[in-house]
Design an enzyme around this catalytic site. Sequence first.
Site, PDB file in Angstrom:
ATOM      1  N   GLY A  33      21.202  62.901  51.154  1.00  0.00           N
ATOM      2  CA  GLY A  33      22.455  62.557  51.165  1.00  0.00           C
ATOM      3  C   GLY A  33      22.701  61.817  50.003  1.00  0.00           C
ATOM      4  O   GLY A  33      23.936  61.902  49.237  1.00  0.00           O
ATOM      5  N   TYR A  34      22.046  60.941  49.634  1.00  0.00           N
ATOM      6  CA  TYR A  34      22.074  59.969  48.374  1.00  0.00           C
ATOM      7  C   TYR A  34      22.055  60.899  47.120  1.00  0.00           C
ATOM      8  O   TYR A  34      22.615  60.516  46.306  1.00  0.00           O
ATOM      9  CB  TYR A  34      20.905  58.885  48.713  1.00  0.00           C
ATOM     10  CG  TYR A  34      20.870  57.962  47.233  1.00  0.00           C
ATOM     11  CD1 TYR A  34      21.788  56.883  47.574  1.00  0.00           C
ATOM     12  CD2 TYR A  34      20.528  58.007  46.282  1.00  0.00           C
ATOM     13  CE1 TYR A  34      21.949  55.817  46.566  1.00  0.00           C
ATOM     14  CE2 TYR A  34      20.309  57.094  45.362  1.00  0.00           C
ATOM     15  CZ  TYR A  34      21.413  55.985  45.290  1.00  0.00           C
ATOM     16  OH  TYR A  34      21.440  54.929  44.569  1.00  0.00           O
TER      17      TYR A  34
END
Length: 254
Positions: A158-159
């Site tokens: 996600g990052y």
Amino acid sequence: MLKSFSLEGKTALVTGCKRGIGKAMAIGLAEAGADIIGVSATLEKTGSEVETAVLATGRKFWAFTCDFSSRASLYAFIVDVKKAHLQIDILVNNAGTILRKPAVEHPDDYWDNVIEVNLNAQFILSREFGKDMVERRQGKIIFTASLLTFQGGITVPGYAASKGAIGQLTKALANEWAAHNVQVNAIAPGYIQTDNTQALQDDPERSKSILSRIPAGRWGQAEDLAGATVFLASPASDYVNGHILTVDGGWLAR
């Protein structure tokens, strides 16, 4: 030449400024002459370390809180800031979060939270304050990107996705707004000793592996980002648009 780096008379909004990189950015901008509007999820109304440091430079500081994972909180914050401050000259989109878990185990709530804070909120802030800059034909927007704007990372899908998107958002906004004298750029920090990298610092094998690749031979400090921030916020960068400036001790050059 040094006058082109002066931020006298400017007001900068810095998100995620309570500690770490955001704090160093806010202090650097204040040292260059800017008054600071600081916002973080848990920033103290008065007496914070960043406020104390900014006031020590002789500049003004205003504190706000905002939960960047909440659209309602974000829009309320924008309304409050615009009521209190008629003009934002510099927007530093630094607030962010990271949640670590292998992709096969990475839950929806991890993904949604990271994308909301790291990407969606930053686009909304840029749009809402950027429209005023475009109308005024003057402004600076600086995103905090990442080495994972260029690389995939490990156990942080996600990052990595959010920071890759920040790189493209920087370019997209620059393409639209450069003609209106609004410069949109990003800073990609390398491995900096902050809360976000604590897990890596505490892992002997990962820390050794990281250090072995950094030509500078050390982890970065939050203060290493201050100079790049002042440059991109100042008239010295008036012809710099859509650039992602790496401050990484040479990591990407290796």
